[in-house]
Design a protein around this motif. Structure first.
Motif, PDB file in Angstrom:
ATOM      1  N   ARG A 170      -6.340   5.733  -4.426  1.00 16.95           N
ATOM      2  CA  ARG A 170      -6.701   4.996  -3.245  1.00 16.95           C
ATOM      3  C   ARG A 170      -6.889   3.386  -3.459  1.00 16.95           C
ATOM      4  O   ARG A 170      -6.688   2.661  -2.512  1.00 16.95           O
ATOM      5  N   ASN A 171      -6.804   2.976  -4.529  1.00 13.90           N
ATOM      6  CA  ASN A 171      -6.974   1.581  -4.866  1.00 13.90           C
ATOM      7  C   ASN A 171      -5.553   0.834  -4.272  1.00 13.90           C
ATOM      8  O   ASN A 171      -5.664  -0.333  -3.527  1.00 13.90           O
ATOM      9  N   LEU A 172      -4.389   0.842  -5.298  1.00 12.08           N
ATOM     10  CA  LEU A 172      -3.311   0.547  -4.832  1.00 12.08           C
ATOM     11  C   LEU A 172      -2.728   0.859  -3.667  1.00 12.08           C
ATOM     12  O   LEU A 172      -2.370   1.865  -3.332  1.00 12.08           O
ATOM     13  N   VAL A 173      -2.441  -0.191  -2.736  1.00  7.71           N
ATOM     14  CA  VAL A 173      -2.200   0.112  -1.499  1.00  7.71           C
ATOM     15  C   VAL A 173      -0.892  -0.639  -0.808  1.00  7.71           C
ATOM     16  O   VAL A 173      -0.713  -1.701  -1.282  1.00  7.71           O
ATOM     17  N   ARG A 174       0.161  -0.029   0.053  1.00  5.41           N
ATOM     18  CA  ARG A 174       1.057  -0.923   0.499  1.00  5.41           C
ATOM     19  C   ARG A 174       0.729  -1.161   1.929  1.00  5.41           C
ATOM     20  O   ARG A 174       0.260  -0.453   2.855  1.00  5.41           O
ATOM     21  N   ILE A 175       0.601  -2.484   1.982  1.00 13.38           N
ATOM     22  CA  ILE A 175       0.030  -3.187   3.312  1.00 13.38           C
ATOM     23  C   ILE A 175       1.202  -3.493   4.398  1.00 13.38           C
ATOM     24  O   ILE A 175       0.775  -3.953   5.296  1.00 13.38           O
ATOM     25  N   ALA A 196       3.868  -6.894  -0.334  1.00 14.41           N
ATOM     26  CA  ALA A 196       3.882  -5.748   0.358  1.00 14.41           C
ATOM     27  C   ALA A 196       2.690  -4.684  -0.130  1.00 14.41           C
ATOM     28  O   ALA A 196       2.458  -3.821   0.468  1.00 14.41           O
ATOM     29  N   PHE A 197       2.299  -5.010  -1.305  1.00 13.32           N
ATOM     30  CA  PHE A 197       1.088  -4.238  -2.001  1.00 13.32           C
ATOM     31  C   PHE A 197      -0.052  -5.175  -2.073  1.00 13.32           C
ATOM     32  O   PHE A 197      -0.155  -6.372  -2.397  1.00 13.32           O
ATOM     33  N   ALA A 198      -1.188  -4.356  -2.416  1.00 10.10           N
ATOM     34  CA  ALA A 198      -2.552  -4.815  -2.687  1.00 10.10           C
ATOM     35  C   ALA A 198      -3.527  -4.044  -3.175  1.00 10.10           C
ATOM     36  O   ALA A 198      -3.260  -2.845  -3.156  1.00 10.10           O
ATOM     37  N   LEU A 199      -4.506  -4.588  -3.977  1.00 10.22           N
ATOM     38  CA  LEU A 199      -5.640  -3.761  -4.237  1.00 10.22           C
ATOM     39  C   LEU A 199      -7.022  -3.854  -3.343  1.00 10.22           C
ATOM     40  O   LEU A 199      -7.465  -4.807  -2.962  1.00 10.22           O
ATOM     41  N   ARG A 200      -7.481  -2.421  -3.390  1.00  7.09           N
ATOM     42  CA  ARG A 200      -8.802  -2.377  -2.528  1.00  7.09           C
ATOM     43  C   ARG A 200      -9.951  -2.945  -3.431  1.00  7.09           C
ATOM     44  O   ARG A 200     -10.867  -3.314  -2.870  1.00  7.09           O
ATOM     45  N   ALA A 201      -9.920  -2.612  -4.692  1.00  8.65           N
ATOM     46  CA  ALA A 201     -10.733  -2.674  -5.417  1.00  8.65           C
ATOM     47  C   ALA A 201     -10.314  -3.363  -6.969  1.00  8.65           C
ATOM     48  O   ALA A 201     -10.169  -2.715  -7.955  1.00  8.65           O
ATOM     49  N   PRO A 202     -10.177  -4.607  -6.949  1.00  5.86           N
ATOM     50  CA  PRO A 202      -9.535  -5.399  -7.989  1.00  5.86           C
ATOM     51  C   PRO A 202     -10.207  -5.131  -9.288  1.00  5.86           C
ATOM     52  O   PRO A 202      -9.522  -4.864 -10.412  1.00  5.86           O
ATOM     53  N   GLY A 203     -11.644  -5.095  -9.340  1.00  5.69           N
ATOM     54  CA  GLY A 203     -12.275  -4.742 -10.573  1.00  5.69           C
ATOM     55  C   GLY A 203     -11.831  -3.520 -11.377  1.00  5.69           C
ATOM     56  O   GLY A 203     -12.400  -3.409 -12.368  1.00  5.69           O
ATOM     57  N   GLU A 204     -11.364  -2.532 -10.800  1.00  7.64           N
ATOM     58  CA  GLU A 204     -11.155  -1.390 -11.555  1.00  7.64           C
ATOM     59  C   GLU A 204     -10.254  -1.504 -12.410  1.00  7.64           C
ATOM     60  O   GLU A 204     -10.140  -0.754 -13.366  1.00  7.64           O
ATOM     61  N   VAL A 205      -9.224  -2.547 -12.113  1.00 10.37           N
ATOM     62  CA  VAL A 205      -8.150  -2.625 -13.130  1.00 10.37           C
ATOM     63  C   VAL A 205      -8.162  -3.808 -13.989  1.00 10.37           C
ATOM     64  O   VAL A 205      -7.288  -4.095 -15.227  1.00 10.37           O
ATOM     65  N   ASN A 224       7.808  -3.600 -10.226  1.00  3.42           N
ATOM     66  CA  ASN A 224       7.735  -5.107 -10.476  1.00  3.42           C
ATOM     67  C   ASN A 224       6.691  -5.716  -9.639  1.00  3.42           C
ATOM     68  O   ASN A 224       5.789  -6.352 -10.043  1.00  3.42           O
ATOM     69  N   GLU A 225       6.681  -5.398  -8.445  1.00  2.00           N
ATOM     70  CA  GLU A 225       6.107  -6.169  -7.358  1.00  2.00           C
ATOM     71  C   GLU A 225       4.433  -5.565  -7.499  1.00  2.00           C
ATOM     72  O   GLU A 225       3.432  -6.166  -7.388  1.00  2.00           O
ATOM     73  N   CYS A 226       4.307  -4.225  -7.912  1.00  2.00           N
ATOM     74  CA  CYS A 226       3.103  -3.367  -8.031  1.00  2.00           C
ATOM     75  C   CYS A 226       2.376  -4.431  -9.295  1.00  2.00           C
ATOM     76  O   CYS A 226       1.398  -4.229  -9.347  1.00  2.00           O
TER      77      CYS A 226
END
Length: 270
Positions: A170-175, A196-205, A224-226
């Motif tokens: 659920r963290n990595l999402v396509r916006i 096109a991609f974002a993280l909901r909870a950056p701290g997890e990674v 690559n974009e992810c």
């Protein structure tokens, strides 16, 4: 064999008695074959790629001497535009019957193939794979509603227990709902996925080694974009694991390809 798999096999055999069906690849009648939609003989033709390859993306090289004197020699794409991911593992060529199986799974909703495809992926795991966290390549919510499942997540769910690593789904999402990469020329793919991609909870990674999971590796633009987003959030490393990879026609000797690339009358050449 688990009780669930045993029951599924018995049910499949009973169904074939009532509703006979043919192998998707060779079109011969299916009997007690363990993989849905494919006969045992065709499925066993799916074997890992052979021969030297790029040490970063593992794209097969045409020459058997490509890495003889320089084992770290990278392919043209990795040399001219260094990707954000550190490694790509994609053991199988994107050709029949695997290509047909992925199409049934991904575009025709045959999720019953998830176990068989997941088993192929697990079988090809490299010995030096090291990750803290698995992340499937996400679909945009609109496309997810249309397809009703994310094929990359189903594959990640089957590899996670083998690697004994958690799956973050659920963290990595396509916006941004971009056009499918396969419909675009190579020059337009990078721009298509910009932001096109974002993280909901950056701290997890943060300080984590992340393994991205997908079904097919083509140009690597999506992965690559992810990876770019994950590294920006503080990930220590991002690698990619996919079920199959496209191989340029004529670039790889047939002796390095699995028999499925050319032995079957209905196989699609890579």
């Amino acid at each position: 064999m688990s009780s669930h798999a045993l029951f599924a096999g018995i049910l499949r055999q009973a169904t074939r008695l009532v509703l006979p069906s043919d192998c998707t690849t060779c079109e011969q009648p299916l009997t007690d074959d363990p993989t849905p939609f494919f006969c045992r003989q065709c499925w066993e033709l799916i074997r890992p790629l052979q021969g030297p390859s790029c040490p970063r993306c593992h794209r097969p090289f045409a020459s058997p001497f490509a890495t003889t004197h320089s084992p770290t020699h990278e392919c043209h794409d990795c040399r001219t535009r260094t990707p954000h991911y550190s490694q790509v593992w994609a053991a199988y060529a994107y050709c029949a019957p695997l290509q047909e199986a992925i199409a049934l799974f991904k575009y025709r909703g045959k999720v019953v193939l998830a176990d068989a495809l997941g088993a192929l992926l697990a079988r090809a795991l490299p010995a030096d794979l090291n990750a803290d966290l698995l992340m499937p390549i996400p679909l945009h919510p609109d496309r997810l509603r249309q397809r009703e499942f994310n094929q990359s997540l189903l594959l990640a769910d089957r590899v996670g227990p083998v690697l004994r690593r958690p799956v973050s789904y659920r963290n990595l999402v396509r916006i941004v709902d971009t056009a499918p990469q396969t419909t675009l020329p190579r020059s337009a793919r990078l721009q298509n996925l910009h932001q096109a991609f974002a993280l909901r909870a950056p701290g997890e990674v943060t300080d984590k080694r992340v393994l991205l999971i997908d079904d097919v590796f083509t140009t690597g633009t999506t992965a690559n974009e992810c990876a770019k987003v994950l590294l920006k959030a503080g990930a220590e490393d991002v690698a990619v694991l996919t079920l199959a990879r496209s191989v340029d026609a004529g670039m790889v000797p047939e002796t390095w390809l699995p028999p499925s690339a050319f032995d079957q009358p209905h196989a699609l050449r890579v």
